[in-house]
Structure formats: C-alpha cells, structure tokens
Design a protein around this motif. Structure first.
Motif, PDB file in Angstrom:
ATOM      1  N   TYR A 294      -4.487 -12.311 -10.798  1.00 16.87           N
ATOM      2  CA  TYR A 294      -5.233 -10.910 -10.913  1.00 16.87           C
ATOM      3  C   TYR A 294      -4.541  -9.653 -10.294  1.00 16.87           C
ATOM      4  O   TYR A 294      -4.292  -8.573 -11.101  1.00 16.87           O
ATOM      5  N   SER A 295      -4.314  -9.408  -8.978  1.00 19.56           N
ATOM      6  CA  SER A 295      -3.457  -7.861  -8.435  1.00 19.56           C
ATOM      7  C   SER A 295      -2.048  -8.280  -8.707  1.00 19.56           C
ATOM      8  O   SER A 295      -1.803  -7.076  -9.754  1.00 19.56           O
ATOM      9  N   VAL A 296      -1.309  -9.779  -8.876  1.00 20.18           N
ATOM     10  CA  VAL A 296       0.144  -9.557  -9.499  1.00 20.18           C
ATOM     11  C   VAL A 296       0.462  -9.072 -10.953  1.00 20.18           C
ATOM     12  O   VAL A 296       0.871  -7.896 -11.682  1.00 20.18           O
ATOM     13  N   LYS A 297      -0.887  -9.640 -12.203  1.00 21.06           N
ATOM     14  CA  LYS A 297      -0.552  -9.711 -13.564  1.00 21.06           C
ATOM     15  C   LYS A 297      -1.209  -8.396 -13.982  1.00 21.06           C
ATOM     16  O   LYS A 297      -1.302  -7.630 -14.570  1.00 21.06           O
ATOM     17  N   ALA A 308      -6.246   2.614  -2.287  1.00 22.43           N
ATOM     18  CA  ALA A 308      -7.635   2.728  -1.480  1.00 22.43           C
ATOM     19  C   ALA A 308      -7.186   2.294  -0.624  1.00 22.43           C
ATOM     20  O   ALA A 308      -7.575   3.154   0.380  1.00 22.43           O
ATOM     21  N   PHE A 309      -6.107   1.673  -0.804  1.00 22.97           N
ATOM     22  CA  PHE A 309      -5.417   1.814   0.830  1.00 22.97           C
ATOM     23  C   PHE A 309      -4.730   2.945   1.946  1.00 22.97           C
ATOM     24  O   PHE A 309      -5.382   3.199   2.812  1.00 22.97           O
ATOM     25  N   ILE A 379       2.595  -4.157   0.303  1.00 21.01           N
ATOM     26  CA  ILE A 379       1.334  -5.755   0.360  1.00 21.01           C
ATOM     27  C   ILE A 379       2.926  -6.723  -0.016  1.00 21.01           C
ATOM     28  O   ILE A 379       2.659  -7.773   0.699  1.00 21.01           O
ATOM     29  N   TRP A 380       3.575  -6.310  -1.065  1.00 19.31           N
ATOM     30  CA  TRP A 380       4.624  -7.831  -0.717  1.00 19.31           C
ATOM     31  C   TRP A 380       6.022  -7.494   0.263  1.00 19.31           C
ATOM     32  O   TRP A 380       6.307  -8.714   0.273  1.00 19.31           O
ATOM     33  N   PHE A 439       1.226  -3.128   7.068  1.00 15.98           N
ATOM     34  CA  PHE A 439       1.713  -3.570   5.756  1.00 15.98           C
ATOM     35  C   PHE A 439       0.639  -4.154   4.908  1.00 15.98           C
ATOM     36  O   PHE A 439       0.379  -3.872   4.192  1.00 15.98           O
ATOM     37  N   LEU A 440      -0.301  -4.265   5.834  1.00 15.77           N
ATOM     38  CA  LEU A 440      -1.582  -4.999   4.698  1.00 15.77           C
ATOM     39  C   LEU A 440      -2.597  -4.084   4.585  1.00 15.77           C
ATOM     40  O   LEU A 440      -2.611  -4.579   3.737  1.00 15.77           O
ATOM     41  N   PHE A 441      -2.735  -3.059   6.286  1.00 11.56           N
ATOM     42  CA  PHE A 441      -3.909  -2.542   5.564  1.00 11.56           C
ATOM     43  C   PHE A 441      -3.653  -0.852   5.440  1.00 11.56           C
ATOM     44  O   PHE A 441      -4.425  -0.469   5.910  1.00 11.56           O
ATOM     45  N   ASN A 442      -2.526  -1.319   5.866  1.00 15.15           N
ATOM     46  CA  ASN A 442      -2.051   0.470   5.500  1.00 15.15           C
ATOM     47  C   ASN A 442      -2.817   1.574   7.307  1.00 15.15           C
ATOM     48  O   ASN A 442      -2.397   2.529   7.227  1.00 15.15           O
ATOM     49  N   SER A 443      -3.017   0.662   8.340  1.00 12.38           N
ATOM     50  CA  SER A 443      -3.238   1.187   8.817  1.00 12.38           C
ATOM     51  C   SER A 443      -2.328   1.539  10.349  1.00 12.38           C
ATOM     52  O   SER A 443      -1.695   0.758  11.004  1.00 12.38           O
TER      53      SER A 443
END
Length: 663
Positions: A294-297, A308-309, A379-380, A439-443
């Motif tokens: 669902y996140s990809v499509k 959001a991130f 994220i990719w 790369f995952l949480f932009n932290s």
C-alpha cells in the motif's frame, strides 16, 4: 494408549513445533523471523500514525486500510511470543488455557481481516461503479457501524471455539504441528469424538472466509463489467490501477489460508515441512507485505509518509523559544542557524560568523547528512543499507560461530579471522543507529557526546582492523617463509598476547581524540558531511585553532594504518621473494593462492581509508558525492565483503559452514 485412557490421564501442556531436524540452527532461523516482525509492526504502526494525524486521509479507502493495519498488528503481536520463543529460547511448552486464548485471537483477527478485505472491495466497487454517490454512501458513521457489525460477527462465530476444545481431555501425543495454536490442529489431539468441532469449524470458515471471498469475487465481476464499458483505454487502466493493492492483499491472504485449511482437513499425507512453511506464510506474510504494497502503490499515502518524516525532523530541529533571554540581534542569528540546519549548508557568511562569536553562541548538536537532494527516496535507499547490515552481521556471526564450535579451525589463520570478524561486527553495530536513523526516520540530530563516543569506537575499531590485517600478513609470512617453525612461533598464548597488544595500542592512540575535541566550542555550521562522526570532520567545525588535532590525527593515522600497511607491504615482499625461489610452478601458485583472501581484505580496507583521509585533509574542492560514496564504502564494504571473500576462498571454512547447515 489404553493404559493412558484407563488412568484418565490428561495432558497439562502442549508442545509447539518449529522446523523439525533444524534445532541446531534455530538461532539463525530466528534472524529473518525477527526482521519480519519488526518490519510488520513498524510498517503497520507508521500507516496508522500517518492516517490518524493527516486529516486529508480521513477517507473511506484509508479508514479501511487502517482497520487492516490494526488486524495485522494484532496478528503479529498474538503470534510473536510463541514463534520467537521456540526459535530463540527453545521454549516449546504452552499451557492449554494460553493455547486456547492464542487460538481465539488468531481466528478472531483472521476473520476480521477477511471482513476488512470485503469492505475494501466494496469501497472499490462504489468508487468505480457509482462514483457520484461514493461520499453519500460511505459516510463515517456508516463505516463505523459496518466495522462494528463485522467485529460482532467474528466474535460471535469464534467465541465458542475455546469452549468446544476445553470440554475434551487430551491424552494423545501433545505435539502441535506449528509454533502457534490453531483450532484444526488442537482438536486432533483430543481423546473424544471431534465431529462437532469439525462441522462447526467448517461452518465458521464457510460463513466468514467463504462468504467474504464470494462477495469479493462478485464485486470484481461488477468492477470489470463497468471498467470494460469505458471507451478510453487510459481511463480503463487508471480505474483498474486503483485495485492493484487490494488484489495483492487478497491473494496474500486467501491463498495460504485456503491451502492450510485443505491440508489440515484432507491432506494427512502431505509433506510436514510444506505444512509448516505454509503456516508461516499464512500468518507472517500478509502483515509484512500489506503495508509495503500500500505504501508503494498508493501515491497519496506515500507522499504523506515522506512529508510526515520530513516534518518530524524539522520539528525536532526547532529550538525552544525563550523570548525573555533573546534580544533582537540574537533572534536574527538563531533564525539564520535554523535556516542553515534545514538547507544543509556547510558554511556561514563572515559577518554573521563574527556576530555568532561575539555572542558566544555554541551548538549542542550536530546534524548528520545522508545524500543531499535525495530526501524523497531515503526510504528506498535504506533497503540496500539494511541488506548490507544484515549480511554483514549474519556473515561475521556465522564465521565466529563456525570457528568457535569446530576444533579443527582453532588454528592461527582462523583465530586471526575471528578477530577480524569481531571488529567488522563492532563497526556495523557502531554505525547502524545513525546511518539507518537518517534513511529510515530522517533522524539527523546527534548530541556532541554521542558523536564523540561514536567517533572513538569507529577509529578504535578501524585501528584494530588494521592491526589484525597486519597479523594475518605475518601469519602468511611465517606459513610460507618459515613453515617448519609455524606451529612453534604462532602458539595460542602468543596469539592472545599479540591480539591484546593490538587492542591496547588502538586504545592508547585513539582515547585522546574525544578529549581533544571536547575542549572546543562549536559555533560554525553544525552540519557534518556524513551519516556518522569521524575526527577529521568534526574538528573542522570548531571555533578555535585545530593545529594540535590535525597533527595528532595525522600522527595516529601514520602510527597505526601507515605503519601497518608498510609492514604488510614488507611481508609480501618477503613472501614473493620466497615464492619466486620455488622451482615448481604449481607449488608457487598454491602458496600465492593462500594469500588471495587476505590481499582482497587489505585492498578493501586501505584504499577507501587512504582516499577518505586525503580528501578530508587536502581535497576541499573534491566532489561532495565522491566523499559520500567513499565514506559509505570505507565503513560498510569491508564488514560486508570480508566474510564472503573468506567463505568463498577458504576451502576448509566453506566445507565447515556447509556441513553445519546440512547437519
């Protein structure tokens, strides 16, 4: 068995089953299972958070998706304790009451998920076949009522199952065929007539999963009929494209479920391994894949997740306002600092810098950098990084495990290899939090103390790895140039002393670095050019003379890596001299072949290390992208490639690894 029945023996526990015959590698099997659970829980939680916090996603399609995410979270939480308990701790026992409770929640949540998939099919049917009435039909109160009806339906149908099982005595074999409890699995262990349970179980399956699947099928028949009547080919494809995610979720859910139901009721002669694997696919794959699909499509959902991130990181970088302590001139300076953080600028204008110095402004955090300009695909980008870390940690752990458990590998060459594997594991663990955090949480924020701690461990482990590569070169030198004295020179006590000296040398040389940096104030741009901290980069942000740090950093590099690389070079000069004096061409090649793995490790370590040192000290005009690529190569590739190279090139090690996994 008659004796058991005569004494009315009743089992108090069931025994769960992992993968029979693979008990010695349960710990390794647990690694992908842990990753699947982490991805499932994080993925579904992120989707719920995004839908809850973004009012633009409070639409029927996303509300149904949030219902699906809640059920997937529930399924993961229900099965996690027993599955991971079996593989991590070999904890197979489960009491009858706990088993019945787990079975209730698994069947209850599974039937709710089937209902939610039907609602999502109905949503697509209304959106495509009757779009003008979409908002008037699927109102929020109506969605809530429909959801409640399906929850009550599932509860009413599943609630009797534990009581139907609780009335039995269990005096047969108490071993279940999965790592969790299912009604169709438990009832076969009863010492009574189970016809009622079989009929009721079949009835609940047909009335929920069967009926839902039929209605979904009819919905898509109507959708296809409507879509095929559209004249425009582009519009036709666009309409069908909105159904792709839902169709994937349906196939992932119903195919393993139907397969497992058929096997449990009619497939007594089927492969036990196939039944176990289908059981894991049945419970673990839908919660894992649904949020990814669902996140990809879904373009809107993907955009909201990325936004959001980014927004979360921007909020985290905002300082707390304290108007009473801020004068107008300082306000402008802080605004400029915030602008610097957001735009990842590496330098400030001179007038403003002098003003900062006048007010004694000091940063309390550094900002790490990923790949500038690629924030929307972080994220990719994280996927290959995650794979690299998993391969590095698993590969080096496997090498350590094999060398530790196989006495025939307790030789100098493999002991040095285990030292190398430990340092590679340490490097991976040291850099994981910051690189994947970005790369995952932009932290991006890292406190000064955390940064100094990370750079200490990075430089310590890099210095130790350089030392161990030299020890491995010394091992090859003795083995080829003085083979008769090999065993007497490289004894186990001597190896331990050599390893300890390398560790102490690294500690003594690297320990001053954090203290040399801690004495500075940092009032320049606080943006580092990598996703981790290294000394040569942090010192450039100091508002003081860094000559001492420059000299000491260069001295440590020369004393450790410079000296080690020189000694390695001299070792290979002596090796080549000895090898070339061998008359037999085959013996010459055989001797050199034993050095190939070590030479690969040396090149993988020193080339990016030297390149990065040169760029940091003398290459201010070099490409920024080159620094990033070389920086990641410098830290990630050696731990990734070393276990692969040694496993491929070392015949003995490769044979032991294959033998362990086969056994």
């Amino acid at each position: 068995m008659s004796g058991v029945n005569d004494t009315n023996f009743n089992l108090a526990v069931f025994l769960l089953t992992g993968i029979p015959g693979k008990e010695d590698i349960y710990l390794w099997i647990s690694v992908p299972l842990n990753l699947m659970y982490i991805i499932s829980i994080v993925g579904n939680s992120v989707i719920l958070f995004i839908i809850k916090t973004d009012p633009s996603l409070h639409e029927p399609m996303y509300i149904f998706l949030s219902m699906l995410a809640v059920t997937d979270l529930g399924l993961s939480i229900c099965t996690m304790p027993t599955i991971l308990g079996v593989y991590l701790f070999n904890s197979r026992e489960i009491s009858l009451n706990v088993c019945f409770a787990q079975m209730f929640f698994i069947h209850f949540l599974y039937k709710i998920e089937s209902s939610v998939l039907l609602l999502m099919a109905f949503d697509r049917f209304i959106a495509i076949c009757n779009p003008l009435r979409y908002t008037s039909i699927l109102t929020l109160p109506r969605i809530a009522k429909i959801g409640l009806v399906f929850i009550l339906r599932s509860l009413a149908l599943v609630f009797p199952l534990p009581f139907l099982l609780k009335r039995f005595q269990y005096c047969r074999d108490n071993v279940l065929s999965h790592s969790y409890c299912l009604h169709q699995d438990v009832m076969r262990l009863a010492c009574s007539d189970i016809k009622v349970n079989i009929i009721y179980g079949m009835f609940t399956t047909v009335f929920t999963l069967g009926l839902d699947l039929l209605l979904i099928f009819l919905s898509y028949v109507m959708i296809l009929k409507t879509v095929l009547s559209i004249a425009s080919h582009a519009e036709c494809l666009r309409a069908l494209n909105t159904c792709v995610s839902h169709l994937c979720a349906i196939l992932l859910f119903y195919i393993p479920d139907i397969g497992l139901v058929v096997i449990h009721r009619f497939g007594n002669s089927s492969s036990h391994l196939f039944k176990i694997l289908l059981g894991y696919v049945y419970l673990l794959v839908p919660p894992l894949i649904n949020p990814i699909v669902y996140s990809v499509k879904s373009k809107h959902l993907r955009a909201r997740i990325i936004r959001a991130f980014i927004k979360l990181q921007m909020d985290r970088t905002e300082p707390e306002e304290n108007q009473s302590a801020i004068n107008p001139g300082t306000e402008e300076l802080l605004e400029f600092c915030l602008l610097t953080r957001r735009n990842v600028e590496n330098s400030l204008d001179l007038p403003i810098m002098s003003a900062l110095n006048d007010t004694n402004f000091q940063f309390t955090v550094f900002l790490l950098t990923g790949i500038p300009g690629k924030e929307d695909v972080y994220i990719w980008i994280s996927i290959p990084f995650c794979l690299m870390y998993v391969i590095s940690i698993v590969g080096n752990s496997v090498i350590l495990f094999i060398i530790k458990t196989d006495r025939s590998l307790h030789e100098p060459m493999y002991i040095f290899l285990s030292m190398l594997a430990i340092t590679d594991l340490g490097l991976s663990i040291t850099t994981i939090p910051t690189i994947l955090g970005i790369f995952l949480f932009n932290s991006r924020e890292i406190s000064l103390d955390a940064c100094f701690a990370q750079l200490f461990f990075i430089h310590l482990l890099q210095g130790m790895e350089s030392s161990f590569l030299f020890l491995m070169a010394f091992d090859r030198f003795i083995a080829i140039c003085n083979p008769l004295r090999y065993a007497s020179i490289l004894t186990l006590p001597r190896l331990a002393k050599m390893g300890l000296l390398c560790v102490l040398r690294g500690m003594v040389v690297v320990l001053p670095l954090p203290f040399l940096l801690k004495r500075f104030e940092y009032c320049r741009a606080n943006v580092l050019s990598h996703s981790y901290c290294v000394h040569q980069e942090v010192m450039k942000l100091a508002c003081a003379d860094i000559t001492v740090n420059n000299i000491y950093g260069l001295s440590t590099a020369l004393l450790t890596m410079g000296l080690d690389s020189l000694l390695i070079f001299l070792s290979y000069v002596m090796i080549l001299k000895t090898v070339l004096s061998v008359v037999s061409h085959e013996e010459c090649l055989r001797a050199l072949n034993t050095c190939v793995s070590h030479l690969c490790a040396v090149l993988l370590f020193y080339i990016p290390e030297i390149g990065l040192s040169v760029i940091h000290r003398f290459g201010n005009s070099s490409s920024h992208l080159l620094q990033f690529v070389l920086g990641y190569f410098y830290l990630l590739v050696p731990p990734l490639m070393n276990p692969i190279v040694y496993s491929v090139k070392s015949k003995h090690l490769r044979a032991r690894i294959i033998r362990v996994f086969i056994n």
